[in-house]
Design an enzyme around this catalytic site. Structure first.
Site, PDB file in Angstrom:
ATOM      1  N   ARG A 261       0.836  -1.204   0.000  1.00  0.00           N
ATOM      2  CA  ARG A 261       0.000   0.000   0.000  1.00  0.00           C
ATOM      3  C   ARG A 261       0.869   1.251   0.000  1.00  0.00           C
ATOM      4  O   ARG A 261       1.859   1.335   0.724  1.00  0.00           O
ATOM      5  CB  ARG A 261      -0.912   0.002   1.232  1.00  0.00           C
ATOM      6  N   ARG A 276       2.196   0.715  10.356  1.00  0.00           N
ATOM      7  CA  ARG A 276       1.759   1.144   9.030  1.00  0.00           C
ATOM      8  C   ARG A 276       2.954   1.105   8.078  1.00  0.00           C
ATOM      9  O   ARG A 276       3.793   1.996   8.085  1.00  0.00           O
ATOM     10  CB  ARG A 276       1.179   2.563   9.109  1.00  0.00           C
ATOM     11  N   GLU A 348      -6.676  -1.222  15.052  1.00  0.00           N
ATOM     12  CA  GLU A 348      -7.235  -2.136  14.056  1.00  0.00           C
ATOM     13  C   GLU A 348      -6.257  -3.252  13.699  1.00  0.00           C
ATOM     14  O   GLU A 348      -5.080  -3.005  13.421  1.00  0.00           O
ATOM     15  CB  GLU A 348      -7.580  -1.346  12.781  1.00  0.00           C
ATOM     16  N   SER A 351     -10.351  -6.236   9.500  1.00  0.00           N
ATOM     17  CA  SER A 351     -11.510  -5.516   9.012  1.00  0.00           C
ATOM     18  C   SER A 351     -12.364  -6.523   8.248  1.00  0.00           C
ATOM     19  O   SER A 351     -11.895  -7.124   7.284  1.00  0.00           O
ATOM     20  CB  SER A 351     -11.021  -4.393   8.080  1.00  0.00           C
ATOM     21  N   ARG A 388       0.808  -6.712  12.441  1.00  0.00           N
ATOM     22  CA  ARG A 388       0.198  -6.103  13.633  1.00  0.00           C
ATOM     23  C   ARG A 388      -0.037  -7.139  14.725  1.00  0.00           C
ATOM     24  O   ARG A 388       0.005  -6.822  15.908  1.00  0.00           O
ATOM     25  CB  ARG A 388      -1.113  -5.391  13.263  1.00  0.00           C
TER      26      ARG A 388
END
Length: 425
Positions: A261, A276, A348, A351, A388
């Site tokens: 990403r 991230r 998070e 999802s 994560r």
RNA sequence: GGAGGAGUAGCAUAAUUGGUAAUGCAGCGGUCUUGAAAACCGCCGCCUUCGGGCUUGCAGGUUCGAGUCCUGUCUCCUCCGCCA
């Protein structure tokens, strides 16, 4: 993509959905374009019918060795007229297509209203955050001291938002991947797939990344290849342009892939550590099912993701995203947020979304139980984001001496290792 | 990367110098039958304003008309080269 018929017949429903999402998008132009397109297509089809009849008559005449030059000349006019109209259809088609492709999904009734993440609704909590009798460190300090993640080297090899895992750190991610895949395939009924990590534009459009969010992903120069931002893209598109038999549903797939990403627009956010990054590992669950089953399937898929957190003993909470925080393609999303002692916050880690027929319509994934093919519903969710998860383990299982206890569930995948005390442990 | 060949309905096979996609199997419905098989009849790709339109890997072009001719492109197969 929403149903053009919904837009046409019940525009107020679409308007309300856009308002709920806090979107400024207008639908008037699209409606007008649609009406124009239908009128043009009708005219073209009428002319074509005329042309087909005349053409057949010419064939009959020619076979009988009669002269057909008058009829042929007459057809020339119709042919030219069709060419003009078709050019207009192409333009209008393109405009309508773009309008539809850039319109977000309709939020489900159960999605709470709201403008941003502050309006997300907590559904439940599991586990109790541990009380430390020493000052809890964040994963960066823990990992660097143990020598299991090298952020400097990640920057040297690629740039900011990359890292190099080493020794027990690398082993930990591999263990987590295997653990997650084993649970989902052996206990939850998913079929493991290992897809391409690059896909073409058609796939990106199918799941909703294109045409609107091109800048969120990496494109390989001089090709039509995109680095996948999530396994959702290749896995959902496995059945693109297919009509499945009804008894093939539901389909459950689980896949490990790295995800790439660009994180455009997140400058200054989570710059520290592995939270991230431009590349991270993830195990993804994807379901294709009949429309009437998708809401129950979403609950079950979310529970499947929760199972991983529970087995790892990581406290978490489940939140329902409000309409304003909902992703473009999603009708409803549950975020799983894991407790991170280093940040003293839930973050998070998964999802889980039901896209209803939104992706299926874009990717043209249908199934047949009666005469007419119907669009399937697609559901997917992280099970889990591996990087994560590693962060959560480091922070939740840290000891005063800087070592990290390995959760029992993954010790078999770590060659029985109970604790990471050094990089080579 | 180079050379050659092939893509037609779920599968398998047709279609004259270009004349408007045929046939078999499988599947679905029906007749017949106690039931089944066989036989026979119909259906057996998509859209539709129900007039019709579209569909031979995909996208264009030539033509009144393209599975057929032309250009580009994708996939698969064979051989050569290269490579893990």
């Amino acid at each position: 993509m929403i149903d053009i018929k919904l837009l046409r017949d019940e525009p107020e429903v679409v308007r309300a959905a856009l308002a709920k999402r806090n979107s400024a998008l207008r639908i008037e132009d699209a409606l007008e374009t649609d009406a124009k397109r239908r009128a043009l297509v009708y005219e073209v089809e009428q002319l074509r019918a005329e042309q087909n009849v005349a053409s057949e008559a010419i064939g009959v005449k020619k076979k009988a060795r009669e002269d057909a030059s008058d009829a042929i000349a007459a057809m020339k006019t119709i042919k030219d007229r069709i060419a003009v109209l078709e050019e207009q259809v192409r333009e209008v088609d393109e405009a309508l297509r773009y309008a539809l492709l850039t319109m977000p999904n309709i939020p489900h009734d159960s999605v709470p209203p709201g403008a941003s993440e502050v309006d997300n609704r907590e559904v439940r909590r599991w586990g109790t955050p541990r009380v430390f009798d020493f000052e809890a460190k964040d994963h960066v300090d823990i990992a660097e001291k143990l020598g299991i993640v090298d952020f400097e080297c990640g920057a040297k090899l690629a740039g900011a938002r990359f890292s190099l895992s080493k020794g027990a750190g690398a082993r930990l991610e591999r263990a987590l991947i295997n653990f997650m895949l084993d649970v989902h395939t052996q206990e939850h009924g998913y079929t493991e797939v290992l897809p391409p990590f690059m896909v073409n534009s058609a796939c990106m459009e199918g799941t909703g990344q294109l045409p609107k969010f091109a800048s969120d992903s990496f494109r390989v120069e001089n090709t039509d290849y995109w680095l996948i931002p999530t396994a959702e893209v290749p896995v959902t598109n496995i059945h693109r342009q297919e009509i499945l038999s009804a008894d093939a549903l539901p389909l459950y797939y689980a896949a490990y892939t790295p995800c790439f990403r660009s994180e455009a627009g997140s400058y200054g956010k989570d710059t520290r550590g592995m939270i991230r990054q431009h590349q991270f590992n993830k195990v993804e669950m994807v379901k294709l099912c009949a429309p009437e089953d998708s809401w129950e399937e979403l609950e079950r898929l979310t529970a499947n993701a929760e199972t991983i957190l529970q087995r790892l003993g990581l406290p978490y909470r489940v939140v329902t995203l409000c309409a304003g925080d909902l992703g473009f393609s999603s009708a409803k999303t549950y975020d799983l947020e894991v407790w991170l002692p280093g940040q003293n916050a839930y973050r998070e880690i998964s999802s889980c979304s039901n896209f209803a027929d939104f992706q299926a319509r874009r990717a043209n994934i249908r199934f047949k139980r009666d005469k007419k093919p119907e669009f399937v519903h697609t559901i997917n969710g992280s099970g889990l984001a591996v990087g994560r998860t590693a962060v959560a383990i480091l922070e939740n299982y840290q000891e005063a001496d800087g070592s990290v206890v390995i959760p029992e569930a993954i010790r078999p995948y770590m060659n029985g290792l109970e604790r990471i005390a050094t990089a080579t442990a």
